[in-house]
Design an enzyme around this catalytic site. Structure first.
Site, mmCIF file in Angstrom:
data_model
loop_
_atom_site.group_PDB
_atom_site.id
_atom_site.type_symbol
_atom_site.label_atom_id
_atom_site.label_comp_id
_atom_site.label_asym_id
_atom_site.label_seq_id
_atom_site.Cartn_x
_atom_site.Cartn_y
_atom_site.Cartn_z
ATOM 1 N N ASP A 118 -3.500 12.423 0.522
ATOM 2 C CA ASP A 118 -4.634 13.306 0.219
ATOM 3 C C ASP A 118 -4.746 14.427 1.247
ATOM 4 O O ASP A 118 -5.142 15.548 0.922
ATOM 5 C CB ASP A 118 -5.942 12.506 0.180
ATOM 6 N N ASP A 150 0.877 -1.167 0.000
ATOM 7 C CA ASP A 150 0.000 0.000 0.000
ATOM 8 C C ASP A 150 0.924 1.228 0.000
ATOM 9 O O ASP A 150 2.137 1.106 0.204
ATOM 10 C CB ASP A 150 -0.887 -0.051 1.250
ATOM 11 N N ASP A 189 -5.092 3.596 -3.140
ATOM 12 C CA ASP A 189 -6.251 4.442 -3.433
ATOM 13 C C ASP A 189 -5.860 5.921 -3.416
ATOM 14 O O ASP A 189 -6.701 6.780 -3.203
ATOM 15 C CB ASP A 189 -7.362 4.158 -2.405
ATOM 16 N N ASP A 244 -1.939 -0.955 5.794
ATOM 17 C CA ASP A 244 -2.352 -0.366 7.072
ATOM 18 C C ASP A 244 -3.866 -0.218 7.187
ATOM 19 O O ASP A 244 -4.401 -0.236 8.291
ATOM 20 C CB ASP A 244 -1.723 1.025 7.256
ATOM 21 N N ASP A 281 -0.275 5.089 1.102
ATOM 22 C CA ASP A 281 -0.554 6.030 2.194
ATOM 23 C C ASP A 281 -0.435 5.353 3.553
ATOM 24 O O ASP A 281 -1.035 4.302 3.792
ATOM 25 C CB ASP A 281 -1.967 6.608 2.055
#
EC number: 3.1.3.75
Length: 268
Positions: free
Chosen positions: A43, A32, A123, A203, A34
């Protein structure tokens, strides 16, 4: 009969033809982005490029659970209206700190790159991820990056789209990481690349969904105290054995590197 170019003083232009192809990697490592590779949610980080480093209340009130991608489209449109340019975003992304121990893990992977195929499923957005990984010097480690499409339009605004559509009820509307991972493994199997083990480092709640597809041979590395870790603990209480992968929580990514080092030692 002499082989190509041999003895005629010319470099062989067909070097490698007919040679055995290199062995495929043994392990798939999924990251992942972030709060895993980086120590923030990117973001949230980009708001530092907005006037006053904050968003107005009328924008923040438009957030709806499960539709974060659409919310970020509105945030980016607002920032474009405020004159935030590509260079401003790039500077923010490049300066987001890596998570503790992440440089150690990437250095370990660089030394053992022939054993690991590394992909990223996030994402966030492609522009931000590429900015950060290139600045950190680790971009070339990744065979493939799956993230929401992003780019700059004619006005110079950073635009964002959804990655895909899906039918998973547990994931945000724009991305199901389980769908991406299962399709990737199927695609690699068709290409005659099958992995002995899959390692997943994440996470968030959206990392729990794909980690549910892991087998007892695989390892999930949830960041300690984050949603993915809590969800694995809750599942073990409610349905012991339902989560098949070995769970190795981490605070520093150096712990992930040490675990993978032990895996390689046992195989040698």
């Amino acid at each position: 009969m002499k082989r190509c170019c041999e003895g005629v003083g010319l470099p062989c232009l067909f070097k490698g033809v007919g040679m055995a192809s290199p062995r495929p990697p043994k392990y798939l490592l999924v990251f992942d982005f972030d709060e895993t590779i980086i120590n923030e949610n990117s973001d949230d980080s980009i708001v530092r490029a907005a006037p006053g480093q904050a968003l107005p209340e009328h924008i923040r009130q438009t957030f709806r659970e499960g539709f974060y991608n659409e919310y970020m489209q509105r945030v980016l449109a607002y920032m474009g209206d405020q004159g935030v340019k590509m260079g401003d975003f790039k500077t923010v992304y490049e300066n987001i700190p890596l998570s503790p121990g992440m440089p150690d893990l990437f250095q370990f992977l660089s030394k053992n790159h022939e054993l690991f195929e590394i992909i990223l499923i996030s994402d966030a957005n492609m522009f931000g991820i590429e900015c950060k990984l290139r600045a950190a010097g680790f971009y070339s480690l990744f065979r493939k990056i799956f993230s929401n499409p992003s780019g700059f339009d004619k006005k110079g605004y950073l635009t964002l789209g959804p990655y895909h559509s899906h039918k998973c009820l547990d994931c945000p509307a724009n991305m199901c990481k389980r769908k991406i991972l299962t399709e990737y493994l199927a695609e690699r199997a068709r290409e005659e690349v099958e992995f002995e083990r899959v390692f997943y480092v994440g996470d968030g709640a959206n990392d729990f969904c794909p980690s549910m597809t892991l087998t007892s041979a695989d390892v999930a590395f949830p960041r300690k105290g984050y949603p993915m870790h809590r969800m694995t603990q809750e599942m073990e209480k409610k349905q012991p054995g339902a989560f098949q992968a070995t769970v190795v929580p981490w605070e520093s990514a150096a712990e992930v590197a040490r675990y993978l080092q032990e895996v390689l030692k046992k195989k040698s």
